[in-house]
Design an enzyme around this catalytic site. Structure first.
Site, PDB file in Angstrom:
ATOM      1  N   HIS A  76      -3.453  -9.142   3.797  1.00 51.67           N
ATOM      2  CA  HIS A  76      -4.897  -9.154   4.044  1.00 51.67           C
ATOM      3  C   HIS A  76      -5.201  -9.962   5.305  1.00 51.67           C
ATOM      4  CE1 HIS A  76      -5.982  -8.365  -0.455  1.00 51.67           C
ATOM      5  NE2 HIS A  76      -5.764  -7.251   0.219  1.00 51.67           N
ATOM      6  N   ARG A 111       0.851  -1.180   0.000  1.00 53.66           N
ATOM      7  CA  ARG A 111       0.000   0.000   0.000  1.00 53.66           C
ATOM      8  C   ARG A 111       0.892   1.237   0.000  1.00 53.66           C
ATOM      9  NH1 ARG A 111      -1.760  -3.566   3.994  1.00 53.66           N
ATOM     10  NH2 ARG A 111      -3.831  -4.481   3.661  1.00 53.66           N
ATOM     11  N   HIS A 132      -2.901   2.462  -5.924  1.00 56.47           N
ATOM     12  CA  HIS A 132      -3.539   1.180  -5.625  1.00 56.47           C
ATOM     13  C   HIS A 132      -3.660   0.312  -6.871  1.00 56.47           C
ATOM     14  CE1 HIS A 132      -4.817  -0.363  -1.805  1.00 56.47           C
ATOM     15  NE2 HIS A 132      -5.859  -0.971  -2.325  1.00 56.47           N
ATOM     16  N   LYS A 156      -1.520  -2.765   7.976  1.00 58.31           N
ATOM     17  CA  LYS A 156      -2.655  -2.400   8.822  1.00 58.31           C
ATOM     18  C   LYS A 156      -2.589  -3.180  10.136  1.00 58.31           C
ATOM     19  CE  LYS A 156      -5.968  -1.015   5.267  1.00 58.31           C
ATOM     20  NZ  LYS A 156      -7.325  -1.253   4.707  1.00 58.31           N
ATOM     21  N   TYR A 165      -9.406 -11.326  -6.541  1.00 54.89           N
ATOM     22  CA  TYR A 165      -8.468 -11.489  -7.656  1.00 54.89           C
ATOM     23  C   TYR A 165      -8.695 -12.785  -8.418  1.00 54.89           C
ATOM     24  CZ  TYR A 165      -6.274  -7.521  -5.464  1.00 54.89           C
ATOM     25  OH  TYR A 165      -6.058  -6.283  -4.937  1.00 54.89           O
ATOM     26  N   ARG A 190      -0.869  -2.056  -6.876  1.00 54.98           N
ATOM     27  CA  ARG A 190      -1.116  -3.152  -5.927  1.00 54.98           C
ATOM     28  C   ARG A 190      -2.061  -4.188  -6.551  1.00 54.98           C
ATOM     29  NH1 ARG A 190      -1.191  -4.574  -0.406  1.00 54.98           N
ATOM     30  NH2 ARG A 190      -3.210  -5.159   0.470  1.00 54.98           N
TER      31      ARG A 190
END
Length: 316
Positions: free
Chosen positions: A288, A166, A262, A190, A297, A265
């Site tokens: 994730h 990110r 993004h 994150k 995806y 990514r």
């Protein structure tokens, strides 16, 4: 006259009912940061959502949080709809409210959370936009002598495509997290979760060129700065600057205006799937928390599905 009876003292619960609802905001944000380990950007989004909810809440008929029901929360969702917000934005607002009410339960302010009974709005499954490997190669070569720091810009683009990081993860990379000889970097994603990302030879060469020829001049203005990517003042590069770098170079090669950091990514993930990467491995690489986020995806990679069909179907 008989002595006048004193009114009964207010219980702790009654005092809470009559308190300003915004008194819970600061402790709630501290809880998200200290105990949930939320990243700064995520924390800012949750704060904005709850501030908006509490502002609206205070304009309604005074009521305690314990009196909030489904009808009341549905009224707030209608308020968000009237503002013509996207379904994804409304869903995020609702997620913020649910977490806030769960916090109130943890603190003993509520016995249970009625917010958990509210259904999120149905969302369309928007497929992420990607660019082809050929266009990615053009993008990596787009920075030129007209730019102030073309080597830095190329290193950023190469790093983002090589790792799938990110934009916030890239700008926050310290110099010490890059191991060029070993071909990897340590990034913080994150929830302050650390993960290892691999650097391909293109990214290694681009970062080496930047470190050898441009960063030494930039760091002279701020010797204490430890960030990998710097601005002309020798300070950490901002997310907006990276956004501008991607947009500028995408326009040079004729890409859509919708291309953003993004997009690199998404392109990384899609090209990995096309190359045969397992979805669990891709989940780890992208950082994730939930496999469902990565599963999008599998819908993007039509070429791989077609190849599998041709290989295994008896009439393929």
């Amino acid at each position: 006259m008989p002595p006048r009876k004193k009114p009964p003292a207010k219980s702790k619960f009654q005092a809470r009912k009559n308190a300003d609802p915004k008194v819970h905001l600061a402790p709630y944000l501290n809880y998200l940061e200290a105990e949930c380990g939320m990243a700064h950007n995520t924390l800012s989004a949750y704060r904005s959502d709850i501030v908006q909810f509490l502002d609206w809440y205070c304009k309604q008929k005074p009521r305690a949080f314990s009196d909030v029901d489904l009808k009341f929360l549905s009224k707030y969702l209608q308020h968000l709809n009237k503002r013509k917000l996207a379904a994804t934005t409304i869903a995020r607002h609702l997620a913020s409210i649910k977490l806030f009410f769960r916090y109130l339960v943890l603190e003993g302010i509520l016995a249970e959370s009625v917010a958990d009974l509210v259904n999120s709005p149905k969302l369309w499954n928007y497929l992420p936009k990607v660019i082809s490997p050929e266009k990615v190669n053009e993008l990596l070569m787009a920075p030129c002598k007209r730019d102030r720091y073309p080597l830095r810009d190329r290193a950023i683009l190469a790093m983002m495509y090589a790792t799938g990081c990110r934009v916030s993860e890239v700008v926050n990379l310290p110099l010490s997290a890059i191991k060029l000889e070993e071909g990897y970097a340590r990034c913080i994603g994150k929830g302050n979760k650390e993960r290892i990302v691999s650097l391909n030879p293109v990214a290694v060469a681009a970062v080496e060129a930047y470190l050898n020829h441009e960063r030494p001049h930039m760091i002279k203005r701020n010797q204490a700065e430890q960030s990998l990517f710097l601005n002309r003042g020798g300070k950490q590069l901002s997310r907006i600057m990276v956004w501008n770098i991607v947009k500028k170079n995408a326009a040079r090669i004729g890409c859509s205006k919708e291309v953003s950091p993004h997009t690199l990514r998404h392109s990384f993930a899609t090209h990995m799937m096309a190359g045969g990467a397992e979805i669990r491995a891709l989940q780890e690489l992208l950082g994730h928390a939930n496999i469902r986020t990565t599963q999008v995806y599998t819908h993007v990679d039509h070429s791989r599905l077609k190849a599998v069909h041709q290989m295994y179907h008896p009439r393929g």
